[in-house]
Design an enzyme around this catalytic site. Sequence first.
Site, short mmCIF file in Angstrom:
data_model
loop_
_atom_site.label_atom_id
_atom_site.label_comp_id
_atom_site.label_asym_id
_atom_site.label_seq_id
_atom_site.Cartn_x
_atom_site.Cartn_y
_atom_site.Cartn_z
N TRP A 130 0.86 -1.19 0.00
CA TRP A 130 0.00 0.00 0.00
C TRP A 130 0.90 1.24 0.00
O TRP A 130 1.83 1.33 0.81
CB TRP A 130 -0.88 -0.04 1.25
CG TRP A 130 -1.79 1.12 1.44
CD1 TRP A 130 -2.56 1.74 0.50
CD2 TRP A 130 -2.05 1.80 2.67
NE1 TRP A 130 -3.28 2.76 1.07
CE2 TRP A 130 -2.98 2.81 2.41
CE3 TRP A 130 -1.58 1.63 3.98
CZ2 TRP A 130 -3.45 3.68 3.40
CZ3 TRP A 130 -2.04 2.48 4.96
CH2 TRP A 130 -2.98 3.49 4.66
N ASP A 211 -0.56 -5.79 9.24
CA ASP A 211 -1.55 -4.76 8.95
C ASP A 211 -2.86 -5.47 8.58
O ASP A 211 -2.95 -6.10 7.52
CB ASP A 211 -1.05 -3.88 7.79
CG ASP A 211 -2.01 -2.72 7.53
OD1 ASP A 211 -3.05 -2.62 8.21
OD2 ASP A 211 -1.71 -1.90 6.63
N LYS A 246 -13.01 -0.21 6.97
CA LYS A 246 -13.74 -0.96 5.95
C LYS A 246 -14.80 -1.87 6.59
O LYS A 246 -15.94 -1.85 6.19
CB LYS A 246 -12.80 -1.81 5.11
CG LYS A 246 -11.43 -1.22 4.83
CD LYS A 246 -11.43 -0.07 3.85
CE LYS A 246 -10.22 0.77 4.07
NZ LYS A 246 -9.48 1.31 3.06
C1 LMR Z 1 -6.86 2.68 -0.23
O1 LMR Z 1 -5.86 1.97 -0.28
O2 LMR Z 1 -7.41 3.12 -1.24
C2 LMR Z 1 -7.49 3.02 1.10
O3 LMR Z 1 -6.86 2.30 2.11
C3 LMR Z 1 -7.59 4.48 1.33
C4 LMR Z 1 -6.26 5.13 1.61
O4 LMR Z 1 -6.17 5.79 2.64
O5 LMR Z 1 -5.32 4.98 0.82
#
Ligand code: LMR
Length: 398
Positions: A130, A211, A246
């Site tokens: 991420w 996570d 979520k």
């Molecule tokens: C995402 O990955 O789109 C979500 O977790 C929102 C974010 O804060 O990035």
Amino acid sequence: MFELIKALPADPILGLIADFGKDKNPDKVDLGVGVYKDESGQTTIMKAVKKAEAICHQTEQTKAYIGPAGVPEFIDGIRPLIFGDDHPALQDKRVSTVLTPGGCGALRVGAEFLLRCADSVTVWVSDPTWANHVPLLGNAGLKLVTYPYYDQTSSQLLFDEMMSALVAAKSGDVVLLHGCCHNPCGADLSEEQWQAVTALAKKNGFLPLIDLAYQGFGRGVDEDAYGPRLMAERLPELLVASSCSKNFGLYRERTGSLSVVGAQSHHGEAAITHINNVVRGNYSMPPSHGGAIVGTILQDQALRKIWESELEMMRNRLNSVRALLVDRLKNCGADRDFSFIAEQFGMFSFLGITSQQVRRLRDDFGIYMVESSRINLAGVNKTNVDYLASAIVATIKS
Ligand code: LMR
């Protein structure tokens, strides 16, 4: 002082909200930010949340400060949700937990806590991971290195490569793992693979940081927590950052938790004193509203049942639109196999197309996704799937 500051580009994920909002295309499709949407494209408030909010509204007696660890009912509820009701680590009181402002807050506080444990800490993060993991952990001062995880060209999990790389992760290092519904690729570790990573952590002594941002969105609430539960049983130490954005739909309420699993109960308790101190030095204490909602739901049998069935509905919808999209891409004559999308879990998968093709989908069809070609499957529905599939196929072929 400010005259030398240059404006930054928009956030690669959150920036899509504004771009999508401005687009006048009536057929536009939002596959960007990871927010759940129902079949009609709405992100409604969960019924269990509305009911819990009403209860909180009636019963709340004060807005006085609550302390750095947050709402006690939340902590009593979230710990067994993550680790399971009868987990030996809970029975042995090895798990200490605080309420945090979202999963992001948990990761950032966890990162600062890690720097209280050692002068310099290396965190191994999956490639890809991420995008926000990098600033959350890196800006706190942790050194980030990557381990191979997923190949977009073959749409395969690179488990052997991951394990070979992690052989070099040593005691004092931290390995960041996605508990379930990997963001961005949707490819999760199997139970056997979690067991292998756990055995390696035990052998080499690295600390896992899990996570858990999508518990309940993949296979089920308990199934999605297989990794943290296994690791808390077999390893002396573990950190878990969880998010209620979520699975409770509490995005803007910023509700999450950080759990420290210590070898013995007093280790976790000592860790919490540092975590509370980190919190005090950052935002003093978490907001309580989201924590009170989650605590209320998890402690009330009837509300919990409603929440579980709403979550199940969301999970089933995500899994069914995955299959639907694969089917429609095939029907539209896609010359590549997208069946991997139906085998992955959670909100996200990579389409596996180039950034130019991502740009073309946006400019020519009003279809928005992250530049890496990560799509949020929750944005797919029966109304837009044919438009979407034919646009993707046309873009790939052109
Ligand atoms: C995402 O990955 O789109 C979500 O977790 C929102 C974010 O804060 O990035």
